[in-house]
Design a protein around this motif. Structure first.
Motif, PDB file in Angstrom:
ATOM      1  N   UNK A   1      -6.394 -22.836 -25.464  1.00 51.07           N
ATOM      2  CA  UNK A   1      -5.590 -22.006 -24.560  1.00 51.07           C
ATOM      3  C   UNK A   1      -6.180 -22.056 -23.144  1.00 51.07           C
ATOM      4  N   UNK A   2      -7.493 -21.890 -23.054  1.00 54.46           N
ATOM      5  CA  UNK A   2      -8.149 -21.926 -21.731  1.00 54.46           C
ATOM      6  C   UNK A   2      -8.062 -23.326 -21.112  1.00 54.46           C
ATOM      7  N   UNK A   3      -8.174 -24.323 -21.968  1.00 57.33           N
ATOM      8  CA  UNK A   3      -8.129 -25.705 -21.469  1.00 57.33           C
ATOM      9  C   UNK A   3      -6.752 -26.019 -20.876  1.00 57.33           C
ATOM     10  N   UNK A   4      -5.698 -25.570 -21.572  1.00 54.43           N
ATOM     11  CA  UNK A   4      -4.351 -25.826 -21.069  1.00 54.43           C
ATOM     12  C   UNK A   4      -4.173 -25.153 -19.699  1.00 54.43           C
ATOM     13  N   UNK A   5      -4.635 -23.924 -19.590  1.00 57.82           N
ATOM     14  CA  UNK A   5      -4.533 -23.225 -18.296  1.00 57.82           C
ATOM     15  C   UNK A   5      -5.254 -24.031 -17.209  1.00 57.82           C
ATOM     16  N   UNK A   6      -6.443 -24.506 -17.541  1.00 54.79           N
ATOM     17  CA  UNK A   6      -7.221 -25.291 -16.578  1.00 54.79           C
ATOM     18  C   UNK A   6      -6.483 -26.577 -16.193  1.00 54.79           C
ATOM     19  N   UNK A   7      -5.944 -27.277 -17.209  1.00 53.58           N
ATOM     20  CA  UNK A   7      -5.265 -28.550 -16.939  1.00 53.58           C
ATOM     21  C   UNK A   7      -3.977 -28.324 -16.150  1.00 53.58           C
ATOM     22  N   UNK A   8      -3.294 -27.215 -16.446  1.00 54.02           N
ATOM     23  CA  UNK A   8      -2.080 -26.900 -15.679  1.00 54.02           C
ATOM     24  C   UNK A   8      -2.411 -26.757 -14.202  1.00 54.02           C
ATOM     25  N   UNK A   9      -3.602 -26.269 -13.929  1.00 53.49           N
ATOM     26  CA  UNK A   9      -4.042 -26.140 -12.542  1.00 53.49           C
ATOM     27  C   UNK A   9      -4.262 -27.500 -11.869  1.00 53.49           C
ATOM     28  N   UNK A  10      -4.331 -28.575 -12.677  1.00 58.98           N
ATOM     29  CA  UNK A  10      -4.548 -29.922 -12.116  1.00 58.98           C
ATOM     30  C   UNK A  10      -3.392 -30.862 -12.444  1.00 58.98           C
ATOM     31  N   UNK A  11      -2.222 -30.284 -12.733  1.00 52.19           N
ATOM     32  CA  UNK A  11      -1.015 -31.059 -13.080  1.00 52.19           C
ATOM     33  C   UNK A  11      -0.825 -32.286 -12.206  1.00 52.19           C
TER      34      UNK A  11
END
Ligand code: ATP
Ligand code: MG
Length: 432
Positions: free
Chosen positions: A179-189
């Motif tokens: 969950x945290x990783x997805x949030x982080x990756x979304x920040x680098x879309x």
């Protein structure tokens, strides 16, 4: 003239000089596996496609783009050339109810098939030695698997192979991290490549495994799974490390080590070298406690690893490894019809004693046959003409050292050969 046919791209012929090295290596590997109590298992090379889809995971390089899959023309079954061995091995263990008998230490070896871009150390048909320990849950077996690799590197005299280690924790721990990783990756879309974008929600952990250099920096700073481990996972991971430390095996914890396959949990490891360029992972493995149940068996823990034989052999050559040359002990030359028949008898008698014998085939003068005998690397020549054959005699001639040709009877031949090849054991064979 018709065009000559070639092997399929990325699938190699292994010619005799190299195949002898392979056999030497395989002998060594068998002894090594036995010394740890692992037993062989041989699975088919073709399996039903759904086995790999389920075991490896739909959103993986292997299943998405590397499998050789086809439909059986006769019955329409979907089949795949195995891209790895763990799925088949676990399927076989379930199918044959092997796990009811308790823990199983198993190994297999053979070709695997992946449709990748061929390059040094990366082929479409390559070979693995796979080791699986089924039914063991403790960190002791994870450590055993790693220790046995270290011993093999030592036996082979491999240099510069280092151990990278990580823990993927449990499914719950991965879910929180995910969950945290997805949030982080979304920040680098904006900088994600196509693969990463596709995997963002289906398999974000795999993005950490990317080989795209443009993503490395972003990936370095991503939330680390090790920081999400609960007490049991930490204790398990500590348990593995304690045994490694006791055994004096250095390792580095690599938080980005997630492995290319879906089925891993807890301990994962890779043995890596810098000596082979980009394809530097010679062995990879870890724990996969969910796979047995996923494939329809009664839940059972498991761990294992697979080594890439081509990469290991390349590293072995690189580290100065050389297989013993395979040479006959004796070369039998003969001229005349009676002599030829006697030559076959002499050669079989010697083989019956355990010697490696090349019988000259194809005729020719004594002189040309002696040249071939010399070139064969044999220590001794057995020389037979019609006259000798008629008298029941053979000539025995040293090809490498001093010593004259002796004339002896067929009955004396094997012991005379033994005495020439192993003079220091002369007493055992008795003097002639
Ligand atoms: P890579 O990241 O190099 O593609 P992988 O994670 O796909 O490796 P595994 O499925 O873990 O590899 O296979 C175990 C070992 O088999 C690898 O460490 C490597 O030594 C070897 N291997 C994998 N794919 C190939 C290939 N195409 N050609 C030669 N060896 C291979
Ligand atoms: Mg791969």
């Amino acid at each position: 003239m018709s065009q000559t046919l070639q092997a399929v791209r990325g699938m190699n012929d292994i010619l005799p000089d190299e195949a002898e090295v392979w056999e030497h290596f395989e002998d060594l590997v068998r002894d090594w596996l036995r010394s740890y109590g692992y037993r062989p298992i041989r699975m088919p090379i073709v399996e039903p496609t759904p086995l790999f889809k389920r075991a490896i995971g739909e959103v993986t390089d292997i299943v998405e783009k590397e499998m050789y899959s086809f439909e059986d023309a006769l019955n329409g079954e979907h089949l795949t050339l195995r891209p790895e061995g763990t799925a088949s091995c676990v399927r076989a263990a379930i199918q044959h109810k092997m796990l009811f008998a308790g823990g199983q230490r198993l190994y297999y070896q053979g070709p695997m098939f992946r449709h990748e871009r061929p390059q040094k150390g990366r082929y479409r048909q390559f070979h693995q030695i796979g080791v699986e320990a089924l039914g063991f849950s403790g960190p002791d077996i994870d450590a055993e698997l790693i220790l046995m690799c270290a011993r093999l590197w030592d036996d082979l005299g491999l240099e510069d192979v280092r151990l990278e280690l990580n823990s993927l924790g449990s499914a719950d721990e991965r879910a929180r991290h995910r969950a945290d990783l997805i949030t982080y990756l979304e920040g680098h879309q904006a900088i994600l490549d196509d693969d990463a974008r596709r995997r963002l929600y289906s398999n974000p952990l795999r993005i950490l495994d990317t080989k795209n250099p443009d993503l490395q920096e972003m990936v370095e700073k991503a939330p680390r799974l090790v920081d999400y481990l609960g007490a049991d996972s930490v204790a398990h991971f500590e348990g593995v490390q304690a045994i490694l430390r006791d055994a004096g095996i250095p390792y580095r914890i690599n938080p980005r080590l997630v492995r290319g396959l879906d089925y891993y949990n807890r301990t994962v490891f890779e043995w890596v070298t810098n000596r082979l360029g980009a394809q530097g992972t010679v062995c990879a493995g870890g724990r996969y406690d969910g796979l047995v149940e996923l494939l329809g068996g009664k839940a059972a823990p498991a761990a294992g690893f697979a080594m890439g034989v081509e990469r290991l052999l390349a590293l072995w050559h690189e580290s100065g490894g050389q297989a013993e040359q395979v040479q006959p002990d004796v070369y039998v030359v003969h001229a005349g019809e009676l002599a030829q028949r006697f030559a076959f008898r002499a050669a079989e008698a010697l083989r019956g004693y355990g010697f490696a014998v090349l019988t000259h085939c194809g005729g020719g003068s004594f002189k040309s046959q002696m040249k071939k005998a010399d070139a064969s690397g044999a220590q001794l020549a057995v020389v037979i003409g019609d006259d000798e054959a008629a008298a029941g005699l053979v000539g025995l001639k040293p090809l490498r050292g001093p010593g004259a040709q002796q004339q002896i009877t067929l009955d004396q031949l094997s012991e005379a050969v033994a005495a020439c090849l192993y003079p220091e054991e002369g007493d055992e064979y008795g003097s002639l």
